[in-house]
Design a protein around this motif. Structure first.
Motif, short mmCIF file in Angstrom:
data_model
loop_
_atom_site.label_atom_id
_atom_site.label_comp_id
_atom_site.label_asym_id
_atom_site.label_seq_id
_atom_site.Cartn_x
_atom_site.Cartn_y
_atom_site.Cartn_z
N TYR A 173 -22.12 -6.16 28.05
CA TYR A 173 -22.99 -6.66 26.99
C TYR A 173 -23.18 -8.16 27.08
O TYR A 173 -24.23 -8.68 26.75
N PHE A 174 -22.19 -8.87 27.52
CA PHE A 174 -22.23 -10.33 27.52
C PHE A 174 -22.86 -10.90 28.78
O PHE A 174 -22.96 -12.10 28.93
N ARG A 175 -23.31 -10.04 29.67
CA ARG A 175 -24.02 -10.51 30.86
C ARG A 175 -25.49 -10.74 30.52
O ARG A 175 -26.01 -10.20 29.53
N ASP A 176 -26.15 -11.49 31.36
CA ASP A 176 -27.55 -11.84 31.13
C ASP A 176 -28.44 -10.59 31.15
O ASP A 176 -28.28 -9.72 32.00
N ALA A 177 -29.35 -10.51 30.20
CA ALA A 177 -30.26 -9.36 30.09
C ALA A 177 -31.72 -9.81 30.17
O ALA A 177 -32.58 -9.30 29.47
N ARG A 178 -32.00 -10.80 31.03
CA ARG A 178 -33.37 -11.30 31.17
C ARG A 178 -34.36 -10.23 31.61
O ARG A 178 -35.48 -10.17 31.12
N ARG A 219 -25.34 2.49 28.96
CA ARG A 219 -24.31 3.29 29.64
C ARG A 219 -23.29 2.38 30.32
O ARG A 219 -22.09 2.67 30.33
N GLU A 220 -23.79 1.29 30.87
CA GLU A 220 -22.90 0.31 31.50
C GLU A 220 -21.99 -0.33 30.45
O GLU A 220 -20.79 -0.49 30.67
N VAL A 221 -22.54 -0.67 29.29
CA VAL A 221 -21.74 -1.25 28.22
C VAL A 221 -20.74 -0.23 27.70
O VAL A 221 -19.59 -0.56 27.39
N ALA A 222 -21.17 1.02 27.59
CA ALA A 222 -20.25 2.07 27.13
C ALA A 222 -19.08 2.24 28.09
O ALA A 222 -17.95 2.53 27.67
N LEU A 239 -29.24 -4.03 16.45
CA LEU A 239 -28.47 -4.38 15.25
C LEU A 239 -26.99 -4.04 15.42
O LEU A 239 -26.11 -4.86 15.10
N GLU A 240 -26.72 -2.85 15.89
CA GLU A 240 -25.32 -2.40 16.05
C GLU A 240 -24.58 -3.27 17.05
O GLU A 240 -23.48 -3.76 16.78
N MET A 241 -25.16 -3.44 18.21
CA MET A 241 -24.48 -4.17 19.27
C MET A 241 -24.35 -5.66 18.93
O MET A 241 -23.31 -6.28 19.20
N ALA A 294 -21.95 1.23 21.69
CA ALA A 294 -22.90 1.60 22.75
C ALA A 294 -22.97 3.11 22.87
O ALA A 294 -24.06 3.68 23.03
N ARG A 295 -21.83 3.77 22.78
CA ARG A 295 -21.82 5.23 22.84
C ARG A 295 -22.52 5.83 21.62
O ARG A 295 -23.14 6.89 21.71
N ASP A 296 -22.40 5.16 20.47
CA ASP A 296 -23.01 5.67 19.24
C ASP A 296 -24.54 5.63 19.29
O ASP A 296 -25.20 6.54 18.80
#
Length: 196
Positions: free
Chosen positions: A173-178, A164-167, A87-89, A119-121
């Motif tokens: 975040y905008f890369r594929d997460a399949r 952690r990578e997004v943080a 939800l947050e992201m 992401a840190r939150d």
């Protein structure tokens, strides 16, 4: 013929009998039957094993119930943390998309940096759920529980690594997460929405 000659005399006459087998009595007065020693040993061992198996079966049932409860607690915590992060992201990403499309590269970096903060939150809750799932101890012969726990910890670890990578860099975040979606389905958490 003389009728008196056919009369038998007063002397007893015994006719020879054909030899017969002696009749067996129903209860032979001989030695009673005793089972062989190996049969006695096997019977005693069978009784002892069955007496030991009942408490072991009961104890295993109680242990399985305890493990199931601990696993359910960890899965609920993981699901809650994953929903919060989704939800947050997603909310931040939806608000940033128009800015990313219309801004220059310098402004994009500042906008993408905004993805790092949520992401840190949400990261501490996910790390806690991951540690909770890893702490669940399951006996090796409870294969179905072990498989559920392993699927949950695999997904939690991958999600923590991704956040952690997004943080560190909001572009992640905008890369594929399949692969994360596949791990989520394998963990069967029933989490809806979001990229993960």
């Amino acid at each position: 013929m003389d009728p008196e000659s056919e009369l038998l005399g007063d002397e007893p006459v015994r006719l020879p009998r054909a030899p017969r087998e002696p009749e067996r009595e129903l209860l032979d007065a001989g030695e009673p039957w005793r089972p062989p020693r190996w049969l006695v040993v096997v019977a005693v061992l069978a009784v002892l094993v069955s007496l030991a198996a009942v408490p072991a079966w009961y104890a295993d049932g109680r242990a399985r119930a305890h493990e199931t409860a601990a696993l359910d607690t960890c899965r609920r915590a993981l699901r809650s943390a994953a929903v919060s992060s989704d939800l947050e992201m997603t909310m931040v990403a939806d608000n940033l998309r128009p800015s990313l499309a219309s801004s220059g590269s310098r402004k994009q970096k500042g906008v993408l940096r905004l993805m790092s903060n949520p992401a840190r939150d949400v990261l501490p809750a996910l790390v806690g759920a991951d540690e909770l799932c890893r702490a669940v101890s399951i006996r090796p012969w409870h294969l179905s529980l072990r498989a559920r726990r392993d699927a949950a910890t695999t997904y939690a670890s991958a999600l923590v690594a991704r956040l952690r990578e997004v943080a560190a860099d909001g572009r992640a975040y905008f890369r594929d997460a399949r692969s994360l979606r596949r791990l989520r389905r394998a963990a069967d958490l029933g989490v809806l929405g979001g990229r993960w």
